[in-house]
Design a protein around this motif. Structure first.
Motif, PDB file in Angstrom:
ATOM      1  N   ALA A  83      45.546  39.139  51.025  1.00 60.21           N
ATOM      2  CA  ALA A  83      45.741  37.722  51.332  1.00 60.21           C
ATOM      3  C   ALA A  83      44.423  36.994  51.570  1.00 60.21           C
ATOM      4  CB  ALA A  83      46.645  37.584  52.559  1.00 60.21           C
ATOM      5  N   ASP A  84      43.376  37.750  51.948  1.00 58.16           N
ATOM      6  CA  ASP A  84      42.066  37.147  52.182  1.00 58.16           C
ATOM      7  C   ASP A  84      41.180  37.180  50.949  1.00 58.16           C
ATOM      8  OD1 ASP A  84      42.661  36.631  54.876  1.00 58.16           O
ATOM      9  OD2 ASP A  84      42.147  38.699  55.423  1.00 58.16           O
ATOM     10  N   GLY A  85      41.740  37.643  49.817  1.00 55.79           N
ATOM     11  CA  GLY A  85      40.960  37.683  48.590  1.00 55.79           C
ATOM     12  C   GLY A  85      40.025  38.868  48.473  1.00 55.79           C
ATOM     13  N   LYS A  86      40.244  39.897  49.305  1.00 49.33           N
ATOM     14  CA  LYS A  86      39.401  41.089  49.275  1.00 49.33           C
ATOM     15  C   LYS A  86      40.126  42.227  48.560  1.00 49.33           C
ATOM     16  CE  LYS A  86      37.025  39.895  53.584  1.00 49.33           C
ATOM     17  NZ  LYS A  86      36.708  40.332  54.980  1.00 49.33           N
ATOM     18  N   PRO A  87      39.384  43.103  47.848  1.00 49.32           N
ATOM     19  CA  PRO A  87      40.042  44.210  47.135  1.00 49.32           C
ATOM     20  C   PRO A  87      40.820  45.119  48.090  1.00 49.32           C
ATOM     21  CG  PRO A  87      37.758  43.970  46.434  1.00 49.32           C
ATOM     22  CD  PRO A  87      37.938  43.070  47.619  1.00 49.32           C
ATOM     23  N   ILE A  88      42.033  45.496  47.686  1.00 50.74           N
ATOM     24  CA  ILE A  88      42.847  46.427  48.472  1.00 50.74           C
ATOM     25  C   ILE A  88      42.305  47.837  48.256  1.00 50.74           C
ATOM     26  CG2 ILE A  88      45.163  47.361  48.820  1.00 50.74           C
ATOM     27  CD1 ILE A  88      46.243  44.697  47.730  1.00 50.74           C
ATOM     28  N   LYS A  89      42.025  48.536  49.330  1.00 49.13           N
ATOM     29  CA  LYS A  89      41.377  49.848  49.263  1.00 49.13           C
ATOM     30  C   LYS A  89      42.403  50.964  49.066  1.00 49.13           C
ATOM     31  CE  LYS A  89      37.362  48.025  50.562  1.00 49.13           C
ATOM     32  NZ  LYS A  89      36.152  48.004  49.731  1.00 49.13           N
ATOM     33  N   GLY A  90      41.963  52.015  48.369  1.00 51.76           N
ATOM     34  CA  GLY A  90      42.698  53.274  48.354  1.00 51.76           C
ATOM     35  C   GLY A  90      43.850  53.383  47.386  1.00 51.76           C
ATOM     36  N   ILE A  91      44.148  52.330  46.620  1.00 46.99           N
ATOM     37  CA  ILE A  91      45.280  52.439  45.689  1.00 46.99           C
ATOM     38  C   ILE A  91      44.842  53.143  44.406  1.00 46.99           C
ATOM     39  CG2 ILE A  91      46.414  50.390  46.625  1.00 46.99           C
ATOM     40  CD1 ILE A  91      45.392  48.859  44.194  1.00 46.99           C
ATOM     41  N   PRO A  92      45.731  53.902  43.731  1.00 49.11           N
ATOM     42  CA  PRO A  92      45.357  54.563  42.469  1.00 49.11           C
ATOM     43  C   PRO A  92      45.038  53.511  41.408  1.00 49.11           C
ATOM     44  CG  PRO A  92      47.377  55.498  43.379  1.00 49.11           C
ATOM     45  CD  PRO A  92      47.101  54.256  44.149  1.00 49.11           C
ATOM     46  N   ARG A  93      43.830  53.531  40.882  1.00 48.93           N
ATOM     47  CA  ARG A  93      43.405  52.496  39.941  1.00 48.93           C
ATOM     48  C   ARG A  93      42.560  53.038  38.792  1.00 48.93           C
ATOM     49  NH1 ARG A  93      40.575  52.655  44.525  1.00 48.93           N
ATOM     50  NH2 ARG A  93      38.299  52.505  44.459  1.00 48.93           N
TER      51      ARG A  93
END
Length: 296
Positions: free
Chosen positions: A238-248
């Motif tokens: 929601a703050d426009g920052k990358p979400i950490k730890g997701i499989p990508r």
């Protein structure tokens, strides 16, 4: 002619650089008595681990079958002491500018983690032996296992990665990333310690290879120079920052070959036995056994 006085310029620069807003997010607030991770000590740790895993090729070159137990014992003791100190420093090192409160419990935890890592060295050697074999069998220019161990940048990068990955699995903060970045600087091969890589893994030539944090690589996989296993996009919060730890990052199943300068992006799967040609961009699943090459 009188000398020019630059004191006022230097003083102004010091005042501006000392403003708290100017170093926000860039300043590590150290706590007296807390240790800091040491690049020099971590270099020694990696060299000791290599000397234990590949006796005679790294460390003391005079080791032989009669003295190998002695040399490994000495190196294991030194490794334990150095590693326990560096893990302790990692546990004390805060992620956002300030050190965590360090205490005797964390020192004991660091010693336990160092001992747990050393208990995994026999398995680490078994896996690295498969990587050496894969490099030797996959390169007609290789004349011996000794040449591969001593000369090939892939073995240096992969050994750093496997050391760092084991430490990461044990829950050691910061130190694993420093160890893989040391290999990145030395070889040009960038492997995140969080990647999962199977046995018989090899990288031919190696310079420019990038393997992302959430990559999963099966057994008997071969990459050539310039290959990127990266993320296609970064979902934002929601703050426009990358979400950490997701499989990508990509999944490469067993027996995959990826040729030079191929770019494979996103959480896609390259199926078992597939071949990805050089200089192409792959963002969709590749079926097992397929050959993906440039069209004429």
């Amino acid at each position: 002619m009188s000398p020019i006085n630059f004191t006022h310029i230097l003083t102004q620069a010091v005042d501006e650089l000392s403003e708290s807003e100017s170093y926000k997010g860039l300043f590590h607030q150290h706590t007296d008595g807390n240790p800091l991770p040491s690049a020099h000590a971590l270099c020694n740790i990696v060299e000791l681990a290599r000397a234990i895993i590949f006796p005679g090729y790294f460390g003391n070159s005079t080791v032989n079958s009669r003295t190998v137990t002695y040399h490994i014992g000495v190196n294991v003791e030194r490794l334990f002491d150095l590693l326990a100190d560096q893990i302790w420093a990692g546990l004390c090192f805060g992620g956002d500018g300030e050190c965590n409160a360090c205490n005797e419990y964390q020192r004991e935890e660091a010693a336990q983690l160092a001992a747990n890592f050393i208990s995994r060295l026999p398995q680490l050697r078994r896996v690295l032996a498969t990587d050496v074999e894969a490099a030797y069998n996959g390169d007609p220019a290789a004349h011996s296992f000794g040449e591969v161990i001593s000369c090939y940048p892939a073995i240096r990068a992969i050994s750093n990665y496997r050391i760092a990955h084991e430490l990461l699995l044990l829950g050691v903060p910061l130190i694993p990333r420093i160890i893989t970045e040391m290999a990145h600087s030395e070889t040009g091969i960038d492997i995140h310690p969080g990647a999962q890589i199977g046995s018989y893994f090899t990288i031919d030539h190696g310079t420019g290879v990038v393997i992302g944090e959430t990559c999963i690589i099966g057994n008997n996989v071969k990459l050539y120079q310039g290959v990127t296993l990266g993320a296609k996009s970064f979902p934002l919060d929601a703050d426009g920052k990358p979400i950490k730890g997701i499989p990508r990052h990509p999944i490469l199943e067993d027996d995959v070959i990826v040729y030079s300068n191929a770019t494979i992006l996103g959480r896609i799967t390259v199926g078992r036995g597939a071949t990805v040609g050089g200089n192409i961009w792959v963002t969709e699943n590749v079926p097992a056994g397929a050959r993906v090459v440039q069209r004429r």
